[in-house]
Design an enzyme around this catalytic site. Structure first.
Site, PDB file in Angstrom:
ATOM      1  N   ASP A  13       0.812  -1.223   0.000  1.00  0.00           N
ATOM      2  CA  ASP A  13       0.000   0.000   0.000  1.00  0.00           C
ATOM      3  C   ASP A  13       0.844   1.271   0.000  1.00  0.00           C
ATOM      4  O   ASP A  13       0.423   2.307   0.532  1.00  0.00           O
ATOM      5  CB  ASP A  13      -0.967   0.019   1.201  1.00  0.00           C
ATOM      6  N   LYS A  16       2.124   2.129  -5.257  1.00  0.00           N
ATOM      7  CA  LYS A  16       2.830   1.664  -6.461  1.00  0.00           C
ATOM      8  C   LYS A  16       2.049   1.972  -7.742  1.00  0.00           C
ATOM      9  O   LYS A  16       2.622   2.403  -8.735  1.00  0.00           O
ATOM     10  CB  LYS A  16       3.084   0.151  -6.364  1.00  0.00           C
ATOM     11  N   GLY A  40      -4.103  -4.280  -4.661  1.00  0.00           N
ATOM     12  CA  GLY A  40      -5.088  -3.292  -5.096  1.00  0.00           C
ATOM     13  C   GLY A  40      -4.325  -2.029  -5.448  1.00  0.00           C
ATOM     14  O   GLY A  40      -3.949  -1.270  -4.570  1.00  0.00           O
ATOM     15  N   HIS A  41      -4.040  -1.851  -6.720  1.00  0.00           N
ATOM     16  CA  HIS A  41      -3.239  -0.699  -7.150  1.00  0.00           C
ATOM     17  C   HIS A  41      -4.162   0.428  -7.609  1.00  0.00           C
ATOM     18  O   HIS A  41      -4.904   0.283  -8.577  1.00  0.00           O
ATOM     19  CB  HIS A  41      -2.255  -1.108  -8.250  1.00  0.00           C
ATOM     20  N   GLN A 222       2.312  -5.991  -3.317  1.00  0.00           N
ATOM     21  CA  GLN A 222       2.541  -6.113  -1.867  1.00  0.00           C
ATOM     22  C   GLN A 222       3.761  -5.257  -1.484  1.00  0.00           C
ATOM     23  O   GLN A 222       3.941  -4.202  -2.053  1.00  0.00           O
ATOM     24  CB  GLN A 222       2.699  -7.576  -1.422  1.00  0.00           C
TER      25      GLN A 222
END
Ligand code: IMP
Length: 429
Positions: A13, A16, A40-41, A222
């Site tokens: 988080d 990225k 979750g980008h 991650q």
């Protein structure tokens, strides 16, 4: 042309997705090399927010080749949802997306096994996203897995049933009442959709691009402290999340790796269980969570918040060979009178400046240095010359402590809220 790698240096988080999106115009190819829909980008531009789980963050830019590499695990159902969301935003997904035949597939019972395993762990649960990541990588290393290339085989259904039946036996032993029948319908619908995509031998594609001197950006998922080998084991994800994983997850030889962009937040967050020495379980932590909107992009869970942890950051820089640091979310710290940075740990009567082997069964107290905060908002700042002095000092402090230049500072979620720096390490004032 080397392959540049961009990855997170903390517990995920770090932002990225946004940074890949910002850097993409400099590249021809963006490739994901590990993880799966646990990621979750988040990208924000033109007033809209987009969350990607499997598809590389280069998908919004014209003319970019986006590759999902062999190291990734793919849930066809999540992928289908992700693609539908993109199509509704007029993104031509089919044109710019290639999927490795060697990437492994998450089937419904992988998710059920994840849930059953967490339930069995009770208080010691990992805090998994429950997307089936662990069981799918277990089947990969256990040599039982199904791969994207298997979708092209006539007997895919039989191969699927063999694996599913194995899982059902395991679920029975775990006393799980799971029944995959309903989920299987959605799974096979999604599989049929997935078959329309471009499956490739991505290691050949990537190496051809290298030969043709195309610039490639490998997008990590991650964070380094969730790495299966070097993270805070067992509270980690099930893949290697570090630079070396870009080699195995794409089929790129180490000599082709170029710059390594390491992203870190100006503070720390963690979602899920596990050690977090600088965690603030008080109103300061709550204030950071609120100001930083620290809730998971995949699960919506509140993230644990704390101060910047230098021993952990330096460890991640070492493991990854970071050449450039990227600081995100310093805007969240505007208004704090004092900002604390953990420089050492106090543990079992010793003061140490590295992450010890065991962070789970021993107490680790952070030793802090206090740094003056800044009051001005940073979100509207468009160049480094507008930084408040105390913030420039904070940047210089981190650069000195890590000996790596901070070449990009992100002061908000939008593409435009990104400041490039000269990248020279600032000297002591
Ligand atoms: P899993 O990878 O879903 O099994 O989750 C293992 C641990 O990694 C849990 O603590 C998750 O919260 C964490 N995790 C997995 N993926 C991400 C991510 O993309 N960002 C932040 N934490 C993650």
């Amino acid at each position: 042309m080397p392959v540049d790698v961009l990855l997170g240096l903390q517990w995920g988080d770090e932002g990225k997705g946004k940074i890949v999106d910002v850097l993409t115009p400099e590249y021809s190819v963006v490739a994901r090399f590990q993880g799966g829909p646990n990621a979750g980008h988040t990208l924000e531009f033109e007033g809209r927010k987009h969350v990607l789980h499997t598809i590389p963050s280069g998908i919004f830019r014209e003319g970019i080749v986006n590759i999902v590499g062999n190291g990734v695990v793919i849930d066809p159902v999540t992928l289908q949802k992700e693609m539908s969301a993109l199509v509704s935003r007029n993104v031509d997904v089919n044109k710019g997306l290639d999927i490795s035949r060697k990437a492994h597939i998450i089937i419904p019972t992988h998710r059920m096994l994840d849930a059953a395993s967490e339930a069995q762990k009770g208080k010691e649960k990992i805090g998994s996203t429950l997307r089936g990541i662990g069981p799918t990588y277990m089947d990969k290393t256990g040599r039982n897995g199904l791969r994207v290339g298997d979708l092209e085989a006539r007997d895919f259904r039989e191969r699927y049933e063999k694996l599913r039946n194995k899982h059902l036996e395991l679920l029975k032993q775990m006393e799980s009442p799971a029944d995959p029948r309903e989920d299987e319908v959605a799974f096979f619908d999604a599989v049929n959709e997935m078959r329309k995509l471009n499956f490739v031998d991505s290691e050949h594609l990537v190496n051809r691009q290298i030969q043709e001197k195309k610039k490639i950006l490998a997008e990590g998922a991650q964070g380094s402290l969730l790495d299966i080998d070097f993270g805070s084991y067992p509270f980690v994800t099930s893949s290697n999340t570090i630079t070396a994983s870009a080699c195995t997850g794409l089929g790129v030889a180490p000599r082709h790796i170029g710059r390594v962009y390491g992203i870190f937040k100006a503070y720390c967050t963690r979602v899920g269980s596990g050690p977090f020495p600088t965690e603030l379980e008080n109103e300061t932590g709550e204030a950071i969570r609120k100001a930083g909107n620290e809730f998971g992009a995949t699960t919506g869970r509140p993230r644990r918040c704390g101060w910047l942890d230098l021993p952990a950051l330096k460890y991640a820089i070492m493991i990854n060979g970071v050449t450039d640091l990227i600081m995100t979310k310093p805007d969240v710290l505007s208004g704090f009178e004092t900002i604390r940075v953990c420089t050492h740990y106090h543990t079992e009567g010793n003061v140490i400046d590295f992450m010890p082997f065991d962070m789970v069964h021993r107490s680790i107290e952070p030793v802090y240095e206090d740094i003056p905060g800044w009051h001005q908002a940073l979100t509207g700042v468009i160049s480094e010359s507008e930084f408040p002095k105390a913030f420039s000092d904070y940047i210089a402090y981190v650069e000195r402590a890590t000996a790596v230049p901070i070449s990009i500072v992100s002061v908000g979620p939008d593409r435009k809220q990104t400041i490039r720096r000269t990248g020279k390490i600032m000297q002591a004032v």
